[in-house]
Scaffold this motif. Structure first.
Motif, PDB file in Angstrom:
ATOM      1  N   HIS A 174     -43.663  14.981  16.910  1.00  0.00           N
ATOM      2  CA  HIS A 174     -43.851  13.691  17.731  1.00  0.00           C
ATOM      3  C   HIS A 174     -43.464  12.664  17.187  1.00  0.00           C
ATOM      4  O   HIS A 174     -43.633  12.473  15.685  1.00  0.00           O
ATOM      5  CB  HIS A 174     -44.525  14.244  19.150  1.00  0.00           C
ATOM      6  CG  HIS A 174     -44.582  13.831  20.179  1.00  0.00           C
ATOM      7  ND1 HIS A 174     -44.860  12.231  20.654  1.00  0.00           N
ATOM      8  CD2 HIS A 174     -44.963  14.510  21.268  1.00  0.00           C
ATOM      9  CE1 HIS A 174     -44.077  12.493  21.843  1.00  0.00           C
ATOM     10  NE2 HIS A 174     -44.153  13.842  22.303  1.00  0.00           N
ATOM     11  N   SER A 175     -43.273  11.986  17.871  1.00  0.00           N
ATOM     12  CA  SER A 175     -42.560  10.062  18.010  1.00  0.00           C
ATOM     13  C   SER A 175     -43.283   9.680  18.564  1.00  0.00           C
ATOM     14  O   SER A 175     -43.457   9.758  19.705  1.00  0.00           O
ATOM     15  CB  SER A 175     -41.356  10.310  17.670  1.00  0.00           C
ATOM     16  OG  SER A 175     -40.310  10.506  18.492  1.00  0.00           O
ATOM     17  N   SER A 176     -43.760   8.218  18.248  1.00  0.00           N
ATOM     18  CA  SER A 176     -44.083   7.492  19.480  1.00  0.00           C
ATOM     19  C   SER A 176     -43.502   6.048  18.816  1.00  0.00           C
ATOM     20  O   SER A 176     -42.997   5.469  17.569  1.00  0.00           O
ATOM     21  CB  SER A 176     -45.843   7.801  18.771  1.00  0.00           C
ATOM     22  OG  SER A 176     -45.803   6.911  17.651  1.00  0.00           O
ATOM     23  N   GLU A 177     -43.517   5.596  19.888  1.00  0.00           N
ATOM     24  CA  GLU A 177     -43.182   3.769  20.097  1.00  0.00           C
ATOM     25  C   GLU A 177     -44.385   3.286  20.852  1.00  0.00           C
ATOM     26  O   GLU A 177     -44.710   3.636  21.688  1.00  0.00           O
ATOM     27  CB  GLU A 177     -42.293   3.801  20.048  1.00  0.00           C
ATOM     28  CG  GLU A 177     -40.589   3.704  19.765  1.00  0.00           C
ATOM     29  CD  GLU A 177     -39.674   4.228  20.693  1.00  0.00           C
ATOM     30  OE1 GLU A 177     -39.442   2.957  21.439  1.00  0.00           O
ATOM     31  OE2 GLU A 177     -38.219   4.509  20.030  1.00  0.00           O
ATOM     32  N   ILE A 178     -45.074   2.486  20.339  1.00  0.00           N
ATOM     33  CA  ILE A 178     -46.224   1.609  21.071  1.00  0.00           C
ATOM     34  C   ILE A 178     -45.928  -0.077  20.227  1.00  0.00           C
ATOM     35  O   ILE A 178     -45.459  -0.085  19.018  1.00  0.00           O
ATOM     36  CB  ILE A 178     -47.282   1.939  20.475  1.00  0.00           C
ATOM     37  CG1 ILE A 178     -48.388   1.194  22.208  1.00  0.00           C
ATOM     38  CG2 ILE A 178     -48.378   1.726  19.568  1.00  0.00           C
ATOM     39  CD1 ILE A 178     -49.831   2.481  21.684  1.00  0.00           C
ATOM     40  N   PRO A 179     -46.061  -1.429  20.860  1.00  0.00           N
ATOM     41  CA  PRO A 179     -46.207  -2.748  20.534  1.00  0.00           C
ATOM     42  C   PRO A 179     -46.720  -2.427  19.358  1.00  0.00           C
ATOM     43  O   PRO A 179     -48.151  -2.571  18.714  1.00  0.00           O
ATOM     44  CB  PRO A 179     -47.374  -3.192  21.618  1.00  0.00           C
ATOM     45  CG  PRO A 179     -46.741  -2.803  23.461  1.00  0.00           C
ATOM     46  CD  PRO A 179     -46.358  -1.226  23.019  1.00  0.00           C
ATOM     47  N   GLY A 180     -45.970  -2.898  18.229  1.00  0.00           N
ATOM     48  CA  GLY A 180     -46.127  -2.756  16.644  1.00  0.00           C
ATOM     49  C   GLY A 180     -46.051  -2.017  15.971  1.00  0.00           C
ATOM     50  O   GLY A 180     -46.295  -2.227  14.899  1.00  0.00           O
ATOM     51  N   SER A 181     -45.312  -0.864  16.476  1.00  0.00           N
ATOM     52  CA  SER A 181     -46.050   0.126  15.953  1.00  0.00           C
ATOM     53  C   SER A 181     -44.733   1.737  15.970  1.00  0.00           C
ATOM     54  O   SER A 181     -44.932   2.066  16.726  1.00  0.00           O
ATOM     55  CB  SER A 181     -47.752   1.109  15.445  1.00  0.00           C
ATOM     56  OG  SER A 181     -47.908   1.478  15.205  1.00  0.00           O
ATOM     57  N   LEU A 182     -44.349   2.489  15.241  1.00  0.00           N
ATOM     58  CA  LEU A 182     -43.628   2.817  15.029  1.00  0.00           C
ATOM     59  C   LEU A 182     -44.567   4.325  14.519  1.00  0.00           C
ATOM     60  O   LEU A 182     -44.298   4.099  13.090  1.00  0.00           O
ATOM     61  CB  LEU A 182     -42.057   2.985  14.841  1.00  0.00           C
ATOM     62  CG  LEU A 182     -41.491   2.091  16.029  1.00  0.00           C
ATOM     63  CD1 LEU A 182     -39.956   2.494  15.749  1.00  0.00           C
ATOM     64  CD2 LEU A 182     -41.412   2.052  17.107  1.00  0.00           C
ATOM     65  N   THR A 183     -44.689   5.283  15.031  1.00  0.00           N
ATOM     66  CA  THR A 183     -44.760   6.843  13.923  1.00  0.00           C
ATOM     67  C   THR A 183     -43.738   7.851  14.649  1.00  0.00           C
ATOM     68  O   THR A 183     -43.834   8.066  15.116  1.00  0.00           O
ATOM     69  CB  THR A 183     -46.195   6.954  14.495  1.00  0.00           C
ATOM     70  OG1 THR A 183     -47.197   5.606  14.135  1.00  0.00           O
ATOM     71  CG2 THR A 183     -46.965   8.210  13.583  1.00  0.00           C
ATOM     72  N   ARG A 184     -43.849   8.499  13.676  1.00  0.00           N
ATOM     73  CA  ARG A 184     -43.084   9.858  13.612  1.00  0.00           C
ATOM     74  C   ARG A 184     -44.322  10.824  12.430  1.00  0.00           C
ATOM     75  O   ARG A 184     -44.404  11.298  11.473  1.00  0.00           O
ATOM     76  CB  ARG A 184     -41.130   9.910  13.145  1.00  0.00           C
ATOM     77  CG  ARG A 184     -40.553  11.191  13.181  1.00  0.00           C
ATOM     78  CD  ARG A 184     -40.633  11.262  14.213  1.00  0.00           C
ATOM     79  NE  ARG A 184     -39.662  13.234  14.134  1.00  0.00           N
ATOM     80  CZ  ARG A 184     -38.427  13.352  13.571  1.00  0.00           C
ATOM     81  NH1 ARG A 184     -37.810  11.773  13.606  1.00  0.00           N
ATOM     82  NH2 ARG A 184     -36.836  13.902  13.796  1.00  0.00           N
ATOM     83  N   THR A 185     -44.493  12.756  13.570  1.00  0.00           N
ATOM     84  CA  THR A 185     -44.711  13.035  12.465  1.00  0.00           C
ATOM     85  C   THR A 185     -43.809  14.492  12.346  1.00  0.00           C
ATOM     86  O   THR A 185     -43.582  14.738  13.802  1.00  0.00           O
ATOM     87  CB  THR A 185     -46.220  13.600  13.063  1.00  0.00           C
ATOM     88  OG1 THR A 185     -47.081  12.705  12.690  1.00  0.00           O
ATOM     89  CG2 THR A 185     -46.851  15.155  12.470  1.00  0.00           C
ATOM     90  N   ALA A 186     -43.757  15.303  11.619  1.00  0.00           N
ATOM     91  CA  ALA A 186     -43.132  16.048  11.508  1.00  0.00           C
ATOM     92  C   ALA A 186     -43.445  17.449  10.943  1.00  0.00           C
ATOM     93  O   ALA A 186     -44.288  17.317   9.108  1.00  0.00           O
ATOM     94  CB  ALA A 186     -41.491  16.145  11.860  1.00  0.00           C
ATOM     95  N   ALA A 187     -43.494  19.250  11.386  1.00  0.00           N
ATOM     96  CA  ALA A 187     -44.406  19.759  10.151  1.00  0.00           C
ATOM     97  C   ALA A 187     -43.108  21.127  10.677  1.00  0.00           C
ATOM     98  O   ALA A 187     -42.620  21.287  11.090  1.00  0.00           O
ATOM     99  CB  ALA A 187     -45.446  20.443  11.136  1.00  0.00           C
ATOM    100  N   THR A 188     -42.733  22.251   9.329  1.00  0.00           N
ATOM    101  CA  THR A 188     -42.420  22.978   9.575  1.00  0.00           C
ATOM    102  C   THR A 188     -43.124  24.529  10.185  1.00  0.00           C
ATOM    103  O   THR A 188     -44.804  24.462  10.200  1.00  0.00           O
ATOM    104  CB  THR A 188     -42.120  23.916   8.024  1.00  0.00           C
ATOM    105  OG1 THR A 188     -43.126  24.184   7.521  1.00  0.00           O
ATOM    106  CG2 THR A 188     -40.911  23.356   7.951  1.00  0.00           C
ATOM    107  N   ALA A 189     -42.368  25.517  11.091  1.00  0.00           N
ATOM    108  CA  ALA A 189     -42.951  26.215  12.254  1.00  0.00           C
ATOM    109  C   ALA A 189     -44.300  26.847  11.464  1.00  0.00           C
ATOM    110  O   ALA A 189     -45.775  27.234  12.473  1.00  0.00           O
ATOM    111  CB  ALA A 189     -42.635  27.297  12.758  1.00  0.00           C
ATOM    112  N   ASP A 190     -44.466  27.156  10.357  1.00  0.00           N
ATOM    113  CA  ASP A 190     -45.534  27.294   8.986  1.00  0.00           C
ATOM    114  C   ASP A 190     -46.956  26.747   8.547  1.00  0.00           C
ATOM    115  O   ASP A 190     -47.355  27.160   7.644  1.00  0.00           O
ATOM    116  CB  ASP A 190     -44.740  28.467   7.937  1.00  0.00           C
ATOM    117  CG  ASP A 190     -44.443  27.837   6.849  1.00  0.00           C
ATOM    118  OD1 ASP A 190     -44.361  26.451   7.108  1.00  0.00           O
ATOM    119  OD2 ASP A 190     -43.809  27.666   6.145  1.00  0.00           O
TER     120      ASP A 190
END
Length: 392
Positions: A343-359
């Motif tokens: 998932h990704s996110s945007e909130i005032p002052g912060s951008l985050t991204r997390t990603a994982a392979t299916a395993d």
């Protein structure tokens, strides 16, 4: 608060006359916390590209079998020049959604609660979703979690945006809002389509999902997430702050342009604000380590029984090699064809991204302490990590 369009790639860095730097002269990168340089050099280069483009600071953590890598670039604090730290906490916005979706799916797996994700919203929140063509008797919990309800995103409401993401922010940063108030903002607008007839990301869906958790269990969604996920996984840097405006523990400052644009655009310190305006759609505070632990556990099936795991990962095609499951987004990376979930996110002052392979064998979380800039730079970091020479 996670789905705003951010048109700026570069801004002038200036905070109320006290922080001054220009996009043409980016913040000097602080010493990096880098190990296994040869294996992750492309990812580090991608972080450096983010800070060269005007973000004060960026960090990333990668977890692989027998390999943990931290990368940082730029600064956590424009006043002091303090470097970003691997253990920094940050507002992780819409990374709240997979936590809330996981709890609802856990409840569906426990017969004593009598919940199905194909129940209507009205079964658990009778009469709450009504008016302007919105009808909770026609919307299912599955449709909330997958953003196929058609409900308008309250964050896109002009009045809300002006108060909490525009130049009125400083007059309202501590106001907060109740879930009922946020739902009413969304329901003041007509639905975008009939339930199930389309896909549109809407934070209103997850405010309602949080209310359903409370209706089913008698506890707040935050209490249930803590009991079911945070404590068992040992996520010591993860909190649901409720109405508390501060970020606990070690953290950098969070910077925003508050949706100004053009020459002379200023950057403002927006670290402190009442996150109840995001609630179950985006109030979480976490760390790169904790988000990697959570995502790895989730994709490996350690948090859900097989039937609910299958439901969560049954994605709806949303175009461009992407799909959206129940609180999770997948993407097939164009550079190498690897499919990642997160998932990704945007909130005032912060951008985050997390990603994982299916395993779950390869996971990355990256964060930048700003809410502007070209999202292609975040995508480049993900592509660099999963599609670098070592991973072909």
């Amino acid at each position: 608060m996670a789905t705003y369009a951010l048109p700026r790639a570069l801004v002038t860095l200036a905070l109320a006359g006290t922080i001054a730097a220009t996009a043409a002269t980016p913040v000097t990168a602080a010493p990096r916390a880098v190990s296994h340089r040869s294996a992750h050099s492309a990812t580090q280069d991608a972080l450096d590209a983010i800070t060269r483009a005007g973000t004060p600071g960026a960090l990333a953590r990668v977890d692989r079998a027998n390999d943990v890598w931290h990368g940082t670039s730029g600064v956590a604090d424009l006043r002091t020049g303090r470097a970003r730290l691997p253990q920094d906490q940050f507002r992780a916005g819409s990374l709240t959604k997979p936590f809330v979706a996981t709890v609802l799916l856990q409840l569906a797996a426990e017969p004593e609660y009598g919940l199905s994700i194909d129940d209507t919203v009205d079964k658990w929140l009778p009469g709450v979703v009504r008016g302007n063509g919105n009808d909770g008797r026609l919307i299912t919990l599955r449709q909330l979690l997958q953003h196929t309800s058609g409900l308008y995103d309250y964050i896109k409401d002009d009045g809300f945006r002006a108060k909490f993401t525009g130049m009125e922010f400083f007059a309202h940063r501590y106001d907060g809002a109740t879930p009922s108030e946020l739902v009413r903002i969304g329901l003041a607008h007509r639905p975008l389509f009939a339930p199930g007839a389309g896909w549109s990301y809407s934070n209103t869906n997850y405010i309602l999902a949080g209310l359903v958790v409370e209706s089913v269990t008698g506890n707040t969604y935050a209490t249930e997430v803590e009991r079911r996920i945070i404590t068992p996984l040992g996520l010591r840097g993860t909190t649901f702050p409720g109405t508390s405006p501060s970020v606990p523990g070690p953290h950098g400052q969070h910077y925003s342009t508050l949706y100004e644009d053009g020459p002379g655009t200023r950057v403002h310190d927006v670290t402190d604000f009442n996150p109840s305006v995001s609630g179950a759609s985006g109030e979480i505070i976490s760390t790169a380590r904790d988000l990697n632990v959570f995502m790895r556990s989730l994709v490996r099936g350690r948090l859900l029984p097989p039937a609910q795991q299958k439901e969560m990962f049954a994605g709806r095609d949303i175009g461009d090699g992407r799909s959206y499951g129940l609180g999770l987004r997948s993407q097939t990376l164009k550079a190498c064809g690897v499919k990642v979930w997160g998932h990704s996110s945007e909130i005032p002052g912060s951008l985050t991204r997390t990603a994982a392979t299916a395993d779950g064998q390869h996971v990355i979380t990256l964060n930048r302490n700003s809410d502007w800039g070209d999202h292609a730079l975040e995508q480049a970091a993900v592509e660099a990590e999963f599609c670098g020479p070592r991973h072909h």
